[in-house]
Design a protein around this motif. Sequence first.
Motif, short mmCIF file in Angstrom:
data_model
loop_
_atom_site.label_atom_id
_atom_site.label_comp_id
_atom_site.label_asym_id
_atom_site.label_seq_id
_atom_site.Cartn_x
_atom_site.Cartn_y
_atom_site.Cartn_z
N ALA A 115 17.82 93.24 37.87
CA ALA A 115 18.19 94.62 38.18
C ALA A 115 18.70 94.73 39.62
N LEU A 116 18.07 94.02 40.55
CA LEU A 116 18.52 94.04 41.94
C LEU A 116 19.89 93.38 42.08
N LEU A 117 20.10 92.30 41.34
CA LEU A 117 21.40 91.61 41.40
C LEU A 117 22.51 92.50 40.85
N ILE A 118 22.25 93.19 39.76
CA ILE A 118 23.26 94.06 39.17
C ILE A 118 23.59 95.22 40.11
N THR A 119 22.57 95.74 40.77
CA THR A 119 22.76 96.92 41.61
C THR A 119 23.34 96.58 42.98
N TYR A 120 22.80 95.53 43.62
CA TYR A 120 23.19 95.24 45.00
C TYR A 120 23.85 93.87 45.17
N GLY A 121 24.07 93.16 44.06
CA GLY A 121 24.64 91.82 44.18
C GLY A 121 26.04 91.79 44.75
N GLY A 122 26.77 92.89 44.65
CA GLY A 122 28.13 92.94 45.16
C GLY A 122 28.22 93.13 46.65
N VAL A 123 27.12 93.47 47.29
CA VAL A 123 27.11 93.63 48.76
C VAL A 123 26.92 92.25 49.37
N SER A 124 28.01 91.62 49.77
CA SER A 124 27.99 90.20 50.14
C SER A 124 27.04 89.90 51.28
N GLY A 125 27.11 90.65 52.36
CA GLY A 125 26.25 90.37 53.50
C GLY A 125 24.78 90.56 53.17
N TYR A 126 24.50 91.55 52.37
CA TYR A 126 23.12 91.83 51.96
C TYR A 126 22.64 90.81 50.94
N ARG A 127 23.52 90.44 50.02
CA ARG A 127 23.15 89.49 48.96
C ARG A 127 22.79 88.13 49.53
N THR A 206 11.83 85.37 43.40
CA THR A 206 12.55 84.71 44.49
C THR A 206 13.58 83.72 43.97
N TRP A 207 13.25 83.04 42.88
CA TRP A 207 14.17 82.04 42.34
C TRP A 207 15.49 82.67 41.94
N MET A 208 15.44 83.89 41.41
CA MET A 208 16.67 84.59 41.00
C MET A 208 17.43 85.14 42.20
N LEU A 209 16.73 85.51 43.26
CA LEU A 209 17.36 86.19 44.39
C LEU A 209 17.80 85.24 45.51
N HIS A 210 17.30 84.01 45.53
CA HIS A 210 17.57 83.15 46.67
C HIS A 210 18.98 82.55 46.61
N THR A 211 19.44 82.10 47.75
CA THR A 211 20.70 81.35 47.88
C THR A 211 20.35 80.00 48.52
N PRO A 212 21.29 79.05 48.58
CA PRO A 212 20.98 77.78 49.25
C PRO A 212 20.52 77.94 50.69
N LEU A 213 20.90 79.04 51.35
CA LEU A 213 20.50 79.27 52.74
C LEU A 213 19.24 80.10 52.86
N THR A 214 18.75 80.64 51.75
CA THR A 214 17.53 81.45 51.79
C THR A 214 16.51 80.92 50.78
N LYS A 215 16.32 79.61 50.80
CA LYS A 215 15.36 78.99 49.89
C LYS A 215 13.96 79.10 50.48
N THR A 216 13.02 79.62 49.69
CA THR A 216 11.66 79.79 50.17
C THR A 216 10.78 78.61 49.75
N LEU A 217 9.53 78.65 50.19
CA LEU A 217 8.62 77.54 49.94
C LEU A 217 8.39 77.28 48.45
N PRO A 218 8.08 78.28 47.63
CA PRO A 218 7.89 77.99 46.19
C PRO A 218 9.14 77.46 45.51
N VAL A 219 10.31 77.95 45.90
CA VAL A 219 11.56 77.45 45.32
C VAL A 219 11.79 76.00 45.71
N GLY A 220 11.54 75.67 46.98
CA GLY A 220 11.67 74.28 47.43
C GLY A 220 10.69 73.37 46.71
N LEU A 221 9.48 73.87 46.47
CA LEU A 221 8.48 73.09 45.74
C LEU A 221 8.95 72.82 44.32
#
Length: 271
Positions: A115-127, A206-221
């Motif tokens: 839902a967040l991706l559909i609503t705000y995914g187009g805002v590049s800097g925010y995404r 977090t897995w759905m919202l992260h990017t390669p530059l915003t990878k968190t600890l659980p995603v890295g694990l």
Amino acid sequence: MRRTGIFYAQLGLTILLCLFIVIPIVMSALAGVTVNVFQGLSSGLTLRWIFEVWDLYASSIFLSLWLAVACLFVTLIAGVPLAYVLVRKPGRATRLFEELLTLPVAIPGLALALALLITYGGVSGYRSSWLFILTGHVLFTLPFMVRSVAAVMSAMDMKTLEEGAASLGAGFWRRFFTVIVPNAKPGILAGALMVVTLSVGEFNLTWMLHTPLTKTLPVGLADAYASMRLEIGSAYTLIFFVLIMPLLIAMQILANRGSKPARTTATAEDK
């Protein structure tokens, strides 16, 4: 007092359940400091995997801790006043709002992220910013803060406290910050403990919202285990426990200390 067989049976069952939970954690931690995870301790001990994890994922670890702190700050700023309104102004509208507030907990994290991706995914800097993940974490953890604080506030006689402070000339904001908030401290600390714990360990959202530059600890694990590098994944888990356990223990101690005055006051009132 004489202890019966039922007591020892319950004690034995409790110990077995604790071992069932603790042993896999210990084995995973040991795997992170062994040369070969399949040979076990017989292969020798090493810190190689710890240093490799730190070199590869240090930024992810610090990002997770930063997100947890930022999420705690936002939920405190928004959650405590919200809890006050829900308790102080009960009614159909506030009950409806409370139900809407708990929706992010009721629906799957992946659906909330979509839902967040559909609503705000187009805002590049925010995404591509960590703020996008923070938004998801706040939506997911805010209900826990509000419910914890509201539970304590509901047990307080806020009307009497506020009327007493008002009779001494205290305005609304002074009454809120010097009377209501200190008395709600146990709920605030309990909510803070839950928010930090959930934010640091949150994966689905977090897995759905992260990017390669915003990878968190659980995603890295998850990435480490997905690549079948079990030593790296186990070392990652060990670092996670070393970082998060002291924080959780400290917050638990603060929560216990914060609840003592409330119990003392309640005891005095009962007398």
